[in-house]
Enzyme design. Structure first.
Site, PDB file in Angstrom:
ATOM      1  N   GLY A   1     -28.357  37.431  60.242  1.00 59.30           N
ATOM      2  CA  GLY A   1     -27.799  37.661  61.563  1.00 59.30           C
ATOM      3  C   GLY A   1     -28.859  38.001  62.570  1.00 59.30           C
TER       4      GLY A   1
ATOM      5  N   GLU B   1     -27.852  29.076  48.916  1.00 57.13           N
ATOM      6  CA  GLU B   1     -29.155  29.269  49.263  1.00 57.13           C
ATOM      7  C   GLU B   1     -30.243  28.641  48.298  1.00 57.13           C
ATOM      8  OE1 GLU B   1     -28.347  32.970  51.820  1.00 57.13           O
ATOM      9  OE2 GLU B   1     -28.424  33.582  49.936  1.00 57.13           O
TER      10      GLU B   1
ATOM     11  N   ASP C   1     -25.772  33.474  62.368  1.00 60.07           N
ATOM     12  CA  ASP C   1     -25.074  34.207  63.418  1.00 60.07           C
ATOM     13  C   ASP C   1     -25.660  35.300  64.089  1.00 60.07           C
ATOM     14  OD1 ASP C   1     -24.314  35.513  60.367  1.00 60.07           O
ATOM     15  OD2 ASP C   1     -24.350  36.850  62.030  1.00 60.07           O
TER      16      ASP C   1
ATOM     17  N   MET D   1     -28.746  41.063  53.684  1.00 59.27           N
ATOM     18  CA  MET D   1     -28.142  42.308  52.580  1.00 59.27           C
ATOM     19  C   MET D   1     -29.027  42.424  51.602  1.00 59.27           C
ATOM     20  SD  MET D   1     -24.060  41.121  53.213  1.00 59.27           S
ATOM     21  CE  MET D   1     -23.237  42.393  52.039  1.00 59.27           C
ATOM     22  N   GLU D   2     -30.265  41.921  51.601  1.00 62.30           N
ATOM     23  CA  GLU D   2     -31.187  41.968  50.362  1.00 62.30           C
ATOM     24  C   GLU D   2     -32.565  42.144  50.663  1.00 62.30           C
ATOM     25  OE1 GLU D   2     -29.159  39.070  50.937  1.00 62.30           O
ATOM     26  OE2 GLU D   2     -27.420  39.641  49.802  1.00 62.30           O
TER      27      GLU D   2
HETATM   28  N1  ADE Z   1     -26.303  37.359  56.589  1.00 62.88           N
HETATM   29  C1  ADE Z   1     -25.992  36.308  57.507  1.00 62.88           C
HETATM   30  N2  ADE Z   1     -25.372  36.939  58.277  1.00 62.88           N
HETATM   31  C2  ADE Z   1     -25.208  38.019  58.379  1.00 62.88           C
HETATM   32  C3  ADE Z   1     -24.677  39.298  58.969  1.00 62.88           C
HETATM   33  N3  ADE Z   1     -23.988  39.053  60.163  1.00 62.88           N
HETATM   34  N4  ADE Z   1     -24.851  40.473  58.465  1.00 62.88           N
HETATM   35  C4  ADE Z   1     -25.152  40.671  57.049  1.00 62.88           C
HETATM   36  N5  ADE Z   1     -25.803  39.759  56.399  1.00 62.88           N
HETATM   37  C5  ADE Z   1     -25.693  38.536  56.991  1.00 62.88           C
END
Ligand code: ADE
Length: 232
Positions: A79, A13, A200, A176-177
């Site tokens: 996501g 990233e 995703d 996640m951050e």
């Molecule tokens: N980063 C990218 N896709 C994610 C997901 N599905 N869950 C958590 N972090 C992500």
């Protein structure tokens, strides 16, 4: 001159952004390498925080204490939590919250850290407005959304978890951050913005889509962040 901290959780990233920097000096702290230099005419510190909220919070505090940054930008992938937000599109945070903080037993709402005065961390309007204008110019082929980002120490890859997070947070995407960076920025009084490209749909197809679309999603955020530095 203002200094802007740029955090990515994973090397992928931030790698391309680091390559585009000049006048680089490196400081290592807490196992993280902080690259200070110039990007798009702007003084920046670019760093890979590592994955998850604790790493991201520590990283933001170092940017505040050691580099006295005037703003923090978190770039990366996420996501999607909305049907209309497609893989490759970008979400700019209006605010962030932690979907995995749960002290309902004591009367708090999901996301609220007990004894803190807020459960969401508002992002900076000026940074978001700049990102929006720049994104429309440099990434015209994708959609850009403004909305809440929900963070947790969990890769979301099933429909039930996804639906629960949507119900609890009304967020546009999950990663996640972001909320850890938001919380640290809030406590330090530093403007911040989370910029996430969708890799995703945070459902049962996530484990397939993520590796396939990660690169394309990162290309969009890199393009945006580099050009945003020129505009700030
Ligand atoms: N980063 C990218 N896709 C994610 C997901 N599905 N869950 C958590 N972090 C992500």
């Amino acid at each position: 001159m203002n200094t802007i901290g740029i955090i990515g959780a994973m090397e992928e990233e931030v790698a391309i952004l680091k390559e585009k920097m000049s006048e680089v000096t490196v400081l290592e702290k807490a196992g993280m390498e902080f690259f200070k230099g110039i990007l798009g005419g702007q003084q920046v510190v670019i760093v890979r925080s590592g994955i998850g909220k604790v790493n991201a919070g520590i990283c933001t505090q170092i940017l505040a204490d050691v580099f006295q940054v005037n703003a923090v930008i978190n770039t990366g992938i996420a996501g999607s939590l909305k049907a209309e937000i497609n893989i490759g599109d970008i979400v700019l945070s209006t605010d962030t919250m932690q979907h995995d903080v749960d002290a309902r037993e004591f009367g708090y709402e999901i996301g609220q850290v007990p004894r803190m005065d807020t459960r969401t961390f508002p992002a900076d309007d000026r940074l978001r407005e700049t990102a929006l204008q720049v994104c429309r110019k440099v990434n015209p082929e994708i959609q850009v959304f403004e909305g809440r980002v929900a963070s947790g120490d969990q890769f979301v890859a099933d429909k039930e978890t996804k639906e629960k997070i949507i119900a609890n947070t009304q967020a546009y995407c999950t990663e996640m951050e972001g909320a850890a960076i938001g919380q640290a920025a809030y406590l330090n009084g530093i403007p911040y913005l989370v910029i996430r490209a969708i890799s995703d749909k945070a459902d049962d197809s996530a484990h397939m889509d993520y590796p396939a679309f990660e690169k394309e999603a990162i290309r969009h955020t890199v393009n945006l962040v580099e050009n945003m530095m020129k505009a700030l």
